[in-house]
Design an enzyme around this catalytic site. Structure first.
Site: not given
Length: 377
Positions: A362, A258
Site C-alpha cells: 500500500y 480488497r
C-alpha cells in the site's frame, strides 16, 4: 507503433508511470506509456460532473513532509490548501477524526487533556485486566490490540464496524499488527495528517497527470498481456506498474486484495454533508463512507455558487480475478506469496517494478513520487 524503438515501455499511466515518464523525458529518453484503461491517471483520475472534479476511484489527498516532493508536484500544477478533516457518523452522532480533544469531548464530555487522558487510561487498564484474566500475554488479534490502545468506547464506536466492513472479516479474525498504533492528540485539532504540506491540484488530478505526460507518447486501451511479445520487443526496458502475480502468469497462485465499488449520484443541493469525507462506522450500514467531491476544491462563495453537488458512497468487497484490485491483504499467506514473486522480480535485468500492484504494497501518493525521484533513469 510499428517498429519504433523506445528506451522505456511504461505499463500503466498512473502516478508511478507518469512521474517516471516525466523524469525519463527530461533525461532525453524516449518512452511509450500504455494503459488498458481509456483514460490517464490510474486511480487518481477525475471525471468532471456538474463542474465538479469527481475522484472516480476514491478520495485522494496529497500530503507529505518532503519539500522536494511538494515542490516537484507544484512545479507541474499548483496545489490548493485543502486540509483533510474527516468526520465519523455512528448512529447519527458525529465525531471528529483523528482522535483528538474534539472526539473525546463528543465521546465523554471531557474538556481538558488531563480529563481525557484519565478516561483513556481507565479504559486501557480495564482492557488489560480482562486480557490478563483470560491468560492473554500479547494481543492475538486486531480487537485485543485496539482495546489496549484506545479502550472500549472508541473501539466499539469508531473502529470496530468500519474496520470489519473494510476488511470483510471480524476484528477478532484480523491480525493485531494491522493496528500497530493509533494516533491520540490531546489538542482540539481535526487535521488528519501530521505532514507539513497537503492539498489537491487546482483543477483536479488530471492536470497533474497531463503535465507529467506532456510530450510523451501514450497509447490507451492497450493491454500489455494481449500483445506482450511485440510490446516487449520495442523497448530496451519495461517499467511495469501492474499486478506482479499477473506478470508471472500467477505462477505461485494469485495474490489477494480488497476491492472497492462506488455509487455516485448528483444531488440537487449546494452542500450535502458539509465535509469531503464522512465515515459511517456502524456495521449495519453497508457503505464505509460518503465522499462529497466539491469540498476538495470549492470553498466559501465558490462552494455556494455551484448549485449541485456530487457524492459517492464507497463499498468495500472481497476481490476476485477480473475485478479492480485496491488494497493488498497483508496477512501471512499473502506476504509469503508476494515475497516469492519479488524474488523473481529481483532477477529481472530489463524490468523495473513499481507501485502498489507491482510491489504488493500500500502506497500513499507522495511516497510514490519520492521513490521515482530517487531512481536512476
Amino acid at each position: 507503433m510499428g517498429e519504433q524503438q523506445y528506451n522505456y515501455l511504461i505499463v500503466g499511466a498512473g502516478l508511478f508511470g507518469a512521474v517516471f515518464a516525466y523524469r525519463a523525458r527530461k533525461a532525453g529518453k524516449r518512452c511509450l506509456v500504455i494503459d488498458k484503461r481509456s483514460q490517464l491517471g490510474g486511480n487518481i483520475y477525475c471525471e468532471n460532473i456538474e463542474g465538479i472534479n469527481v475522484h472516480k476511484f476514491g478520495a485522494h489527498i496529497f500530503h507529505t513532509s518532503n519539500k522536494q516532493v511538494w515542490d516537484f508536484v507544484n512545479s507541474i500544477v499548483e496545489f490548493n490548501r485543502y486540509t483533510n478533516s474527516p468526520v465519523a457518523n455512528y448512529r447519527g452522532k458525529l465525531y471528529n477524526l483523528p482522535f483528538n480533544m474534539n472526539t473525546f469531548y463528543q465521546m465523554w464530555s471531557v474538556k481538558s487533556p488531563a480529563e481525557a487522558m484519565a478516561k483513556l487510561e481507565e479504559q486501557r487498564a480495564k482492557a488489560k485486566a480482562l486480557l490478563e484474566k483470560a491468560g492473554v500475554v500479547e494481543p492475538r488479534n486486531l480487537e485485543e490490540q485496539a482495546l489496549l490502545l484506545i479502550g472500549e468506547d472508541i473501539y466499539e464506536t469508531l473502529i470496530k464496524g468500519y474496520t470489519e466492513k473494510q476488511w470483510g472479516r471480524k476484528c477478532t479474525e484480523l491480525p493485531a499488527f494491522i493496528i500497530k498504533r493509533l494516533p491520540v492528540r490531546m489538542v482540539f485539532d481535526n487535521n488528519y495528517f501530521d505532514d507539513d504540506y497537503q492539498g489537491i491540484p487546482i483543477g483536479g488530478y488530471n492536470k497533474l497527470i497531463d503535465g507529467l505526460l506532456e510530450d510523451t507518447e501514450v497509447c490507451l486501451k492497450t493491454d500489455f498481456f494481449e500483445d506482450r511479445d511485440r510490446l516487449t520487443a520495442i523497448a530496451e526496458k519495461i517499467v511495469f506498474t501492474g499486478a506482479i502475480d499477473e506478470f508471472y502468469n500467477y505462477r505461485y497462485g494469485p495474490l489477494q486484495y480488497r476491492t472497492v465499488s462506488f455509487e455516485t449520484t448528483i444531488e440537487d443541493t449546494t452542500n450535502f454533508q458539509g465535509n469531503a469525507v464522512v465515515n459511517y462506522t456502524e456495521r449495519e450500514i453497508p457503505f464505509t463512507r460518503i465522499i462529497e467531491h466539491k469540498h476538495f476544491e470549492m470553498f466559501g462563495a465558490t462552494l455556494e455558487s455551484c448549485s449541485k453537488t456530487v457524492i459517492s458512497k464507497e463499498y468495500s468487497a472481497e476481490w476476485k480475478l477480473g475485478m479492480e484490485p485496491y488494497y493488498p491483504v497483508n496477512d501471512e499467506r499473502n506476504n509469503n506469496l508476494a515475497e516469492k514473486y519479488r524474488v523473481l522480480a529481483a532477477k529481472e535485468k530489463n524490468v523495473i517494478f513499481g507501485g502498489r500492484l507491482a510491489e504488493y504494497k500500500y502506497y500513499d501518493m507522495a511516497p510514490i513520487v519520492e521513490k521515482v525521484l530517487q531512481m536512476e533513469i
